[in-house]
Design an enzyme around this catalytic site. Sequence first.
Site, PDB file in Angstrom:
ATOM      1  N   GLU A  90       0.820  -1.206   0.000  1.00 44.94           N
ATOM      2  CA  GLU A  90       0.000   0.000   0.000  1.00 44.94           C
ATOM      3  C   GLU A  90       0.858   1.262   0.000  1.00 44.94           C
ATOM      4  O   GLU A  90       1.994   1.275   0.475  1.00 44.94           O
ATOM      5  CB  GLU A  90      -0.980  -0.005   1.173  1.00 44.94           C
ATOM      6  N   CYS A 103       3.647   8.469   0.375  1.00 44.66           N
ATOM      7  CA  CYS A 103       4.266   7.592   1.365  1.00 44.66           C
ATOM      8  C   CYS A 103       4.316   6.196   0.765  1.00 44.66           C
ATOM      9  O   CYS A 103       3.283   5.641   0.394  1.00 44.66           O
ATOM     10  CB  CYS A 103       3.409   7.600   2.635  1.00 44.66           C
ATOM     11  N   CYS A 110       6.769  -6.948   7.331  1.00 49.52           N
ATOM     12  CA  CYS A 110       7.885  -6.397   8.096  1.00 49.52           C
ATOM     13  C   CYS A 110       8.197  -7.363   9.218  1.00 49.52           C
ATOM     14  O   CYS A 110       7.312  -8.048   9.728  1.00 49.52           O
ATOM     15  CB  CYS A 110       7.465  -5.037   8.677  1.00 49.52           C
ATOM     16  N   CYS A 114       7.035  -4.102  15.837  1.00 51.65           N
ATOM     17  CA  CYS A 114       6.549  -3.007  16.697  1.00 51.65           C
ATOM     18  C   CYS A 114       5.106  -3.299  17.110  1.00 51.65           C
ATOM     19  O   CYS A 114       4.274  -3.687  16.289  1.00 51.65           O
ATOM     20  CB  CYS A 114       6.645  -1.662  15.982  1.00 51.65           C
ATOM     21  N   CYS A 117       1.837  -1.625  15.398  1.00 47.64           N
ATOM     22  CA  CYS A 117       1.857  -1.506  13.943  1.00 47.64           C
ATOM     23  C   CYS A 117       1.197  -2.692  13.259  1.00 47.64           C
ATOM     24  O   CYS A 117       1.489  -3.849  13.565  1.00 47.64           O
ATOM     25  CB  CYS A 117       3.303  -1.376  13.474  1.00 47.64           C
ATOM     26  N   CYS A 331      -0.380   2.544   9.013  1.00 43.63           N
ATOM     27  CA  CYS A 331       0.540   1.687   8.298  1.00 43.63           C
ATOM     28  C   CYS A 331       0.056   0.225   8.240  1.00 43.63           C
ATOM     29  O   CYS A 331      -0.088  -0.433   9.263  1.00 43.63           O
ATOM     30  CB  CYS A 331       1.837   1.767   9.092  1.00 43.63           C
TER      31      CYS A 331
HETATM   32  N1  SAH Z   1       9.942   0.765   9.691  1.00 40.66           N
HETATM   33  C1  SAH Z   1      10.131   2.179   9.567  1.00 40.66           C
HETATM   34  C2  SAH Z   1       9.219   2.859   8.577  1.00 40.66           C
HETATM   35  C3  SAH Z   1       7.780   2.432   8.470  1.00 40.66           C
HETATM   36  S1  SAH Z   1       6.683   2.835   9.786  1.00 40.66           S
HETATM   37  C4  SAH Z   1      10.059   2.834  10.922  1.00 40.66           C
HETATM   38  O1  SAH Z   1       9.868   2.131  11.908  1.00 40.66           O
HETATM   39  O2  SAH Z   1      10.286   4.036  11.024  1.00 40.66           O
HETATM   40  C5  SAH Z   1       6.428   4.572   9.648  1.00 40.66           C
HETATM   41  C6  SAH Z   1       6.074   5.231  10.965  1.00 40.66           C
HETATM   42  O3  SAH Z   1       4.727   4.924  11.356  1.00 40.66           O
HETATM   43  C7  SAH Z   1       6.961   4.776  12.102  1.00 40.66           C
HETATM   44  O4  SAH Z   1       7.311   5.876  12.899  1.00 40.66           O
HETATM   45  C8  SAH Z   1       6.045   3.816  12.831  1.00 40.66           C
HETATM   46  O5  SAH Z   1       6.471   3.616  14.143  1.00 40.66           O
HETATM   47  C9  SAH Z   1       4.716   4.532  12.701  1.00 40.66           C
HETATM   48  N2  SAH Z   1       3.531   3.718  12.967  1.00 40.66           N
HETATM   49  C10 SAH Z   1       3.303   2.426  12.691  1.00 40.66           C
HETATM   50  N3  SAH Z   1       2.092   2.045  13.103  1.00 40.66           N
HETATM   51  C11 SAH Z   1       1.524   3.126  13.655  1.00 40.66           C
HETATM   52  C12 SAH Z   1       0.260   3.377  14.284  1.00 40.66           C
HETATM   53  N4  SAH Z   1      -0.643   2.408  14.413  1.00 40.66           N
HETATM   54  N5  SAH Z   1       0.021   4.633  14.741  1.00 40.66           N
HETATM   55  C13 SAH Z   1       0.954   5.612  14.608  1.00 40.66           C
HETATM   56  N6  SAH Z   1       2.146   5.441  14.038  1.00 40.66           N
HETATM   57  C14 SAH Z   1       2.435   4.209  13.576  1.00 40.66           C
END
Ligand code: SAH
Length: 346
Positions: A90, A103, A110, A114, A117, A331
């Site tokens: 996406e 974006c 991944c 986290c 996420c 994301c």
């Molecule tokens: N893996 C990379 C880039 C992709 S995630 C990273 O960790 O930076 C892009 C951003 O979105 C990151 O800061 C991630 O922590 C954040 N993110 C992911 N899921 C999220 C959510 N549910 N709410 C807010 N931010 C989120």
Amino acid sequence: MDLKSLNYEELQNEIKNLGESAFRAGQIYDWMHKKGAESIDEMSNLSKNLRERLKTGYEYTALKTVQVQESAIDGTKKYLFALSDGNLVESVWMKYHHGNSVCISSQVGCRMGCKFCASTLDGLERGLLPGEMLDQIYRITKETGQRVSNVVVMGTGEPMDNYDNVVKFVHMLSDDKGLNISQRNITVSTCGIVPRIYDLAREDLQITLAISLHAPTDEKRRVLMPIANSYSLKEVMDACRFYFEKTGRRISFEYALVSGVNDRDEEVRELSALLGGGGYHINLIPVNPIKERNFKSTGHSRVLQFKNKLEKNGINVTIRREMGRDIDGACGQLRRRHLTGDSTQA
Ligand code: SAH
């Protein structure tokens, strides 16, 4: 070998090896990276014979649009694309005063894990090729009919876990033979894979590096981000200082606010100690809750308080606008909903 993932020099070599004259490489590169050709057959100034040879000798990345969701609130569009092997990724198109921003995803899935996420819930399938990252932007440019001025690698995937392809993608995206997007308008976001931050610093790029911080101490960070078990905040901050010294580019930090977890006065103090005096910039965003986890997002007034308190301590803070909340903005949510066949909104 994917034709669209070859840089100009590599393409020239391939064309030479096919016994074709050098200017053909320029024509082909133009079709792929400027005109957004969706197939080799579209390359009408090439002989039929050459087109056939390209078709049999190479793969040709051409994403197919599976679904588009448009936000009724802010016009943000979320695209679900199918890759040649059927995997889904996406991308998001956002309109700002200063231009259009896309974006993109850097991986299918991944493996960083986290906790908040959606992209990581099913693990990693594979990294994307440069052509597959570029094509997300090419398709969106075609569909919207508008030029993209900013690119953020903040979609699904960890760019530093697909390092070589991401660096090549940045070069090709900022190349004047392609979309020629200034490196200063490209942001790559990482959860903090320290050795790759050092590598990236040495690439001599002018991109912005964003670090997903999300917590001000190692202990708290480990609760949200497994990568914190591998690298301490001290190691991350040392790498950030090196990146700044080497490139002159300021690092920006991402901080997703989770109610009662990382949004208290205690975290204001700890964050101020971590970032104070460093000339850093922090981006706050209330976490976008996913239904697989029960994290609650910080309310608007607390977000403002949190910002004000940090500012009083001399920290540069912005609140990231929440774009496309009504369209699976977080994301990985759209892809996941498609894969699981779940029709309820998260
Ligand atoms: N893996 C990379 C880039 C992709 S995630 C990273 O960790 O930076 C892009 C951003 O979105 C990151 O800061 C991630 O922590 C954040 N993110 C992911 N899921 C999220 C959510 N549910 N709410 C807010 N931010 C989120």
